[in-house]
Design a protein around this motif. Structure first.
Motif, mmCIF file in Angstrom:
data_model
loop_
_atom_site.group_PDB
_atom_site.id
_atom_site.type_symbol
_atom_site.label_atom_id
_atom_site.label_comp_id
_atom_site.label_asym_id
_atom_site.label_seq_id
_atom_site.Cartn_x
_atom_site.Cartn_y
_atom_site.Cartn_z
ATOM 1 N N ALA A 82 0.826 -1.208 0.000
ATOM 2 C CA ALA A 82 0.000 0.000 0.000
ATOM 3 C C ALA A 82 0.863 1.261 0.000
ATOM 4 C CB ALA A 82 -0.946 -0.007 1.195
ATOM 5 N N HIS A 83 1.969 1.231 0.717
ATOM 6 C CA HIS A 83 2.854 2.407 0.772
ATOM 7 C C HIS A 83 3.424 2.718 -0.614
ATOM 8 C CE1 HIS A 83 5.627 5.317 2.435
ATOM 9 N NE2 HIS A 83 6.599 4.721 1.794
ATOM 10 N N LEU A 141 2.198 1.843 -3.529
ATOM 11 C CA LEU A 141 1.106 2.269 -4.407
ATOM 12 C C LEU A 141 0.703 3.711 -4.114
ATOM 13 C CD1 LEU A 141 -0.875 -1.037 -4.250
ATOM 14 C CD2 LEU A 141 0.094 -0.051 -6.331
ATOM 15 N N ASN A 142 0.659 4.085 -2.837
ATOM 16 C CA ASN A 142 0.348 5.460 -2.471
ATOM 17 C C ASN A 142 1.406 6.413 -3.034
ATOM 18 O OD1 ASN A 142 -1.006 7.600 -1.226
ATOM 19 N ND2 ASN A 142 0.175 7.384 0.644
ATOM 20 N N ALA A 143 2.656 6.024 -2.955
ATOM 21 C CA ALA A 143 3.728 6.850 -3.515
ATOM 22 C C ALA A 143 3.558 7.008 -5.021
ATOM 23 C CB ALA A 143 5.092 6.233 -3.182
ATOM 24 N N ILE A 151 0.738 6.889 -6.702
ATOM 25 C CA ILE A 151 -0.418 7.765 -6.923
ATOM 26 C C ILE A 151 -0.014 9.224 -6.731
ATOM 27 C CG2 ILE A 151 -2.658 8.469 -5.974
ATOM 28 C CD1 ILE A 151 -3.072 5.412 -5.329
ATOM 29 N N ARG A 152 0.709 9.491 -5.658
ATOM 30 C CA ARG A 152 1.155 10.864 -5.398
ATOM 31 C C ARG A 152 2.088 11.373 -6.493
ATOM 32 N NH1 ARG A 152 0.443 12.911 -0.234
ATOM 33 N NH2 ARG A 152 -0.598 11.468 1.197
ATOM 34 N N TRP A 184 0.041 12.274 -9.623
ATOM 35 C CA TRP A 184 -0.630 13.562 -9.482
ATOM 36 C C TRP A 184 0.358 14.724 -9.572
ATOM 37 C CZ3 TRP A 184 -5.332 15.128 -10.160
ATOM 38 C CH2 TRP A 184 -6.384 14.240 -10.011
ATOM 39 N N TYR A 215 -4.410 5.959 -12.832
ATOM 40 C CA TYR A 215 -4.795 6.372 -11.478
ATOM 41 C C TYR A 215 -5.869 5.445 -10.916
ATOM 42 C CZ TYR A 215 -7.233 9.029 -7.896
ATOM 43 O OH TYR A 215 -7.854 9.405 -6.737
ATOM 44 N N VAL A 228 -5.497 3.072 -7.608
ATOM 45 C CA VAL A 228 -6.379 3.214 -6.454
ATOM 46 C C VAL A 228 -7.022 1.871 -6.094
ATOM 47 C CG1 VAL A 228 -8.519 4.277 -5.612
ATOM 48 C CG2 VAL A 228 -6.788 5.676 -6.730
ATOM 49 N N TRP A 279 -4.338 -0.138 -4.487
ATOM 50 C CA TRP A 279 -4.049 0.417 -3.161
ATOM 51 C C TRP A 279 -5.116 -0.007 -2.155
ATOM 52 C CZ3 TRP A 279 -6.985 3.837 -0.268
ATOM 53 C CH2 TRP A 279 -6.381 4.317 0.895
ATOM 54 N N GLN A 299 -4.626 -2.327 1.144
ATOM 55 C CA GLN A 299 -5.036 -1.894 2.487
ATOM 56 C C GLN A 299 -5.804 -2.991 3.207
ATOM 57 O OE1 GLN A 299 -4.338 0.650 4.296
ATOM 58 N NE2 GLN A 299 -3.521 2.100 2.864
#
Length: 59
Positions: free
Chosen positions: A14-15, A17-19, A21-22, A25, A40, A44, A47, A51
């Motif tokens: 998840a970390h 994937l979050n990176a 996504i950020r 963007w 995107y 998501v 991600w 989670q």
């Protein structure tokens, strides 16, 4: 069958994937193209599954 074909694919956590996504963007400056929007959406979904601990079921 080769060794690589027997191993399940490595799924990002998840970390990571979050990176991603950020970073997407930030690179798009908040204005996603249609292709970037599809990427995107996929990130998501992955991600959210990560989670919950079920990346394979969302793939």
């Amino acid at each position: 069958m080769s060794e690589a074909s027997r191993r399940p694919p490595v799924q990002p956590d998840a970390h990571a994937l979050n990176a991603a996504i950020r970073e997407l963007w930030a690179r798009a400056d908040g204005q996603l193209s249609p292709d970037e929007h599809r990427i995107y959406q996929r990130l998501v979904v992955l991600w959210a599954a990560a989670q919950q601990g079920g990346v394979a079921s969302a793939a």
